[in-house]
Write an enzyme that holds these catalytic residues in place. Structure first.
Site, PDB file in Angstrom:
ATOM      1  N   HIS A 126       0.698  -1.227  -0.056  1.00 14.30           N
ATOM      2  CA  HIS A 126      -0.053   0.052   0.131  1.00 14.30           C
ATOM      3  C   HIS A 126       0.674   1.135   0.159  1.00 14.30           C
ATOM      4  CE1 HIS A 126      -3.784  -2.226   1.623  1.00 14.30           C
ATOM      5  NE2 HIS A 126      -3.712  -2.261  -0.043  1.00 14.30           N
ATOM      6  N   HIS A 173      -9.832  -4.766   5.254  1.00 15.18           N
ATOM      7  CA  HIS A 173      -8.706  -4.653   4.826  1.00 15.18           C
ATOM      8  C   HIS A 173      -8.450  -5.852   4.118  1.00 15.18           C
ATOM      9  CE1 HIS A 173      -4.150  -4.582   5.281  1.00 15.18           C
ATOM     10  NE2 HIS A 173      -4.131  -3.331   5.113  1.00 15.18           N
ATOM     11  N   GLU A 196      -5.783  -7.637   4.098  1.00 19.29           N
ATOM     12  CA  GLU A 196      -5.233  -8.848   4.778  1.00 19.29           C
ATOM     13  C   GLU A 196      -6.255  -9.594   5.363  1.00 19.29           C
ATOM     14  OE1 GLU A 196      -1.843  -7.814   7.502  1.00 19.29           O
ATOM     15  OE2 GLU A 196      -2.540  -9.472   8.818  1.00 19.29           O
ATOM     16  N   SER A 250      -2.660   2.586   3.879  1.00 18.53           N
ATOM     17  CA  SER A 250      -1.824   1.480   4.393  1.00 18.53           C
ATOM     18  C   SER A 250      -1.871   1.692   5.900  1.00 18.53           C
ATOM     19  CB  SER A 250      -0.115   2.208   4.281  1.00 18.53           C
ATOM     20  OG  SER A 250       0.614   1.732   5.306  1.00 18.53           O
ATOM     21  N   SER A 251      -2.486   0.404   6.470  1.00 17.07           N
ATOM     22  CA  SER A 251      -2.697   0.342   7.886  1.00 17.07           C
ATOM     23  C   SER A 251      -1.674   0.588   8.682  1.00 17.07           C
ATOM     24  CB  SER A 251      -3.209  -1.166   7.975  1.00 17.07           C
ATOM     25  OG  SER A 251      -3.262  -1.485   9.366  1.00 17.07           O
TER      26      SER A 251
END
Ligand code: SF4
Length: 329
Positions: free
Chosen positions: A46, A129, A131, A228-229
C-alpha cells in the site's frame, strides 16, 4: 534573515519491512524474467510511489483475476489472498507467483489449524482490509468471526466458550490489540492463540520507535499512504503517546508546510510500505527551509529478511525465451 531552526527526530526502524521488500523483489524479478506486462492483483504494497514505480517498469495492477489475460503471469500482493483466488487461477491455468508475506502466511496456517481442532476462530482486525479478507478467506464463509474493538469482544457469542481461538491482523496498534485480547481472555478464559498476538515484528518496532520520540516532539510526520494500515496506525500511536499533532504525509511534494508553523522539534517516521527515498526527500525539502538538525533515534536494530521464491514460468515467458534463444536443431 536567517532560516528558522528545526530539529528532526528520525525514528529507527522505519519504512520498508522484509515482507514489503520481498514482494517488490518478486514483481521486479517477474518483469525481468517474464518481460512486461506482469499483472499484480491488488496494490502489491500500500504505497502509491511503489505502485507507480512498478507500473513504469511494466506492472499492471488489477483488482480481480478476471482482468488478467489467460497467458499472463500474475502476482498476488503481500497482504495475502483468500483461498478461492489461487484456486481460480489454477482453474484458469494461469501462472501465478504469491508475494504474500511469510508472516501473513503463518497466520493463515494458524487459523486453519484452529478450525481443524474444532475451535471457533476469532480474528482481531479491520473489516475490509485486504489482509483480513485474505485471512478470513482461508476458511469457508462464516467460519471466522471478525472482532474489531473491545465492545465486540465483550458482547460476542460463540457456540462453545471452551473451544475458542484467536488470530490478529499483523498491522494493528499493539496497545489497542492488547485491550481487545484482554477483553477476549476475560470472556473466554480457555481461549488459545499465539503467545501474544500476530502483530509482526515490523509493525511492533515501528510503533515502539514512534512512541519513543513522539512525546518529545511538537509535531509527528508519518510518511505513508492513507490506505496503509501500518502507516495510519503510526499516526494514531504518535497521538496516543502524547504528541500534540501527528499527520500522515504522502511525500515532500504534497507536504502542507503550514503544519510546521511554530514547531521546533518534529518526529519523522515512515510506514512499512514507504520507501526511504521519500524520507530523504522530506529531509532535503526541510533543509531548504530550515537550519536543520537531524537526530536518528534507534530503539531496536532489525536484521530480518525473507528469501524470494523461484518464479513460475508462464507460457509467454517460455515463448519469449525461445524467440531470444532458438533451440539448435
Ligand atoms: S508489515 Fe509485517 S506482515 Fe506486513 S509485509 Fe511487513 S513484515 Fe510482513
Amino acid at each position: 534573515m536567517s532560516a528558522p531552526e528545526l530539529t528532526i527526530l528520525l525514528a529507527s526502524p522505519r519504512g520498508f519491512c522484509a515482507g514489503v521488500e520481498r514482494a517488490i523483489e518478486i514483481v521486479e524479478q517477474a518483469i525481468e524474467e517474464h518481460g512486461p506486462p506482469v499483472y499484480v492483483r491488488h496494490e502489491i504494497v500500500h504505497n502509491r510511489h511503489v505502485v507507480e514505480r512498478l507500473r513504469a517498469k511494466g506492472a499492471v495492477f488489477v483488482e480481480e483475476l478476471d482482468e488478467v489475460p489467460d497467458d499472463a503471469l500474475v502476482v498476488f500482493s503481500a497482504h495475502g489472498v483468500p483461498k478461492e483466488v489461487p484456486a481460480e487461477a489454477q482453474r484458469r491455468q494461469l501462472v501465478y507467483a504469491d508475494a504474500t508475506c511469510p508472516l501473513v502466511s503463518k497466520v493463515h496456517r494458524g487459523v486453519e489449524q484452529h478450525a481443524k481442532s474444532g475451535r471457533t476462530v476469532l480474528l482481531v482486525g479491520h473489516s475490509g482490509h485486504p489482509e483480513v479478507v485474505g485471512t478470513m478467506g482461508q476458511l469457508p464463509p462464516g467460519a471466522i468471526v471478525l472482532v474489531e474493538d473491545v465492545a465486540q469482544a465483550e458482547s460476542l457469542e460463540v457456540p462453545d466458550p471452551e473451544r475458542v481461538a484467536y488470530a490478529t491482523q499483523t498491522t494493528l496498534s499493539v496497545r489497542e490489540t492488547e485491550d481487545i485480547l484482554a477483553a477476549l481472555k476475560k470472556r473466554f478464559p480457555a481461549i488459545v492463540g499465539p503467545r501474544r498476538d500476530d502483530i509482526c515484528y515490523a509493525t511492533t518496532n515501528r510503533q515502539r520507535a514512534v512512541e519513543a520520540i513522539a512525546p518529545i516532539a511538537d509535531l509527528t510526520l508519518i510518511i505513508g499512504s492513507p490506505n496503509s494500515s501500518n502507516s495510519v496506525r503510526l499516526v494514531e500511536v504518535a497521538r496516543a503517546a502524547g504528541c500534540p499533532r501527528a499527520e500522515l504525509v504522502q511525500s515532500a511534494a504534497e507536504m502542507d508546510w503550514s503544519l510546521l508553523r511554530g514547531a521546533a522539534t518534529v518526529a519523522v517516521s515512515a510506514g512499512a510500505s514507504a520507501p526511504e527515498e521519500l524520507v530523504d526527500e522530506l529531509i532535503a525539502a526541510c533543509r531548504e527551509r530550515f537550519k536543520l538538525c537531524v537526530r536518528e533515534i534507534q530503539v531496536v536494530k532489525e536484521d530480518v529478511s525473507f528469501r524470494t521464491p523461484p518464479l513460475p514460468q508462464s507460457n509467454a515467458s517460455a515463448d519469449r525465451r525461445a524467440r531470444l534463444m532458438p533451440a539448435s536443431s
